[in-house]
Design a protein around this motif. Sequence first.
Motif, PDB file in Angstrom:
ATOM      1  N   LYS A 135       0.851  -1.185   0.000  1.00 48.33           N
ATOM      2  CA  LYS A 135       0.000   0.000   0.000  1.00 48.33           C
ATOM      3  C   LYS A 135       0.888   1.236   0.000  1.00 48.33           C
ATOM      4  O   LYS A 135       1.874   1.292   0.721  1.00 48.33           O
ATOM      5  N   TYR A 136       0.507   2.198  -0.830  1.00 46.49           N
ATOM      6  CA  TYR A 136       1.248   3.455  -0.930  1.00 46.49           C
ATOM      7  C   TYR A 136       0.320   4.611  -0.572  1.00 46.49           C
ATOM      8  O   TYR A 136      -0.882   4.563  -0.860  1.00 46.49           O
ATOM      9  N   GLN A 137       0.891   5.665  -0.014  1.00 42.46           N
ATOM     10  CA  GLN A 137       0.155   6.909   0.133  1.00 42.46           C
ATOM     11  C   GLN A 137       0.165   7.596  -1.224  1.00 42.46           C
ATOM     12  O   GLN A 137       1.070   7.379  -2.038  1.00 42.46           O
ATOM     13  N   LEU A 138      -0.838   8.430  -1.466  1.00 44.08           N
ATOM     14  CA  LEU A 138      -0.927   9.087  -2.768  1.00 44.08           C
ATOM     15  C   LEU A 138       0.315   9.914  -3.068  1.00 44.08           C
ATOM     16  O   LEU A 138       0.788   9.955  -4.204  1.00 44.08           O
ATOM     17  N   GLU A 139       0.879  10.554  -2.047  1.00 44.75           N
ATOM     18  CA  GLU A 139       2.083  11.361  -2.291  1.00 44.75           C
ATOM     19  C   GLU A 139       3.308  10.511  -2.639  1.00 44.75           C
ATOM     20  O   GLU A 139       4.336  11.035  -3.047  1.00 44.75           O
ATOM     21  N   ASP A 140       3.192   9.186  -2.499  1.00 44.18           N
ATOM     22  CA  ASP A 140       4.288   8.275  -2.854  1.00 44.18           C
ATOM     23  C   ASP A 140       4.093   7.665  -4.244  1.00 44.18           C
ATOM     24  O   ASP A 140       4.664   6.620  -4.560  1.00 44.18           O
ATOM     25  N   ALA A 141       3.304   8.334  -5.094  1.00 51.04           N
ATOM     26  CA  ALA A 141       3.016   7.801  -6.428  1.00 51.04           C
ATOM     27  C   ALA A 141       4.279   7.602  -7.256  1.00 51.04           C
ATOM     28  O   ALA A 141       4.408   6.615  -7.973  1.00 51.04           O
ATOM     29  N   VAL A 142       5.218   8.528  -7.150  1.00 49.85           N
ATOM     30  CA  VAL A 142       6.472   8.393  -7.909  1.00 49.85           C
ATOM     31  C   VAL A 142       7.211   7.131  -7.473  1.00 49.85           C
ATOM     32  O   VAL A 142       7.697   6.361  -8.308  1.00 49.85           O
ATOM     33  N   GLN A 143       7.275   6.894  -6.159  1.00 45.22           N
ATOM     34  CA  GLN A 143       7.947   5.692  -5.654  1.00 45.22           C
ATOM     35  C   GLN A 143       7.212   4.435  -6.115  1.00 45.22           C
ATOM     36  O   GLN A 143       7.837   3.437  -6.467  1.00 45.22           O
ATOM     37  N   ALA A 144       5.887   4.472  -6.125  1.00 47.41           N
ATOM     38  CA  ALA A 144       5.110   3.319  -6.581  1.00 47.41           C
ATOM     39  C   ALA A 144       5.436   2.986  -8.035  1.00 47.41           C
ATOM     40  O   ALA A 144       5.649   1.813  -8.379  1.00 47.41           O
ATOM     41  N   HIS A 145       5.510   4.006  -8.881  1.00 47.12           N
ATOM     42  CA  HIS A 145       5.857   3.772 -10.285  1.00 47.12           C
ATOM     43  C   HIS A 145       7.289   3.269 -10.419  1.00 47.12           C
ATOM     44  O   HIS A 145       7.563   2.381 -11.235  1.00 47.12           O
ATOM     45  N   THR A 146       8.190   3.800  -9.622  1.00 45.64           N
ATOM     46  CA  THR A 146       9.586   3.335  -9.647  1.00 45.64           C
ATOM     47  C   THR A 146       9.664   1.870  -9.237  1.00 45.64           C
ATOM     48  O   THR A 146      10.348   1.065  -9.880  1.00 45.64           O
ATOM     49  N   ASP A 147       8.961   1.521  -8.164  1.00 49.36           N
ATOM     50  CA  ASP A 147       8.942   0.121  -7.711  1.00 49.36           C
ATOM     51  C   ASP A 147       8.375  -0.795  -8.786  1.00 49.36           C
ATOM     52  O   ASP A 147       8.894  -1.894  -9.018  1.00 49.36           O
TER      53      ASP A 147
END
Length: 75
Positions: A47-59
């Motif tokens: 689960k990601y916070q919305l502000e971590d969208a860049v990290q989610a895409h990187t992962d």
Amino acid sequence: MIQPKGLYFTRPSMGQYLSTNAEIKEASNILFEKIKTGKVKVKIFKKYQLEDAVQAHTDLENRKIIGPAIFDPTK
């Protein structure tokens, strides 16, 4: 053991089983009903916070996500 015979595994896709919008809608309604009643359980990998969208895409790009990942607004 299967390589010398030129065999390989593939994952089926929806298009091989559902050909019309009506079939897709019916199948999705059945699936979501089973999820609601607990007959099908979905385990969220991350689960990601919305502000971590860049990290989610990187992962995702780096193949660090090996299952369902969602943005959780309550986290």
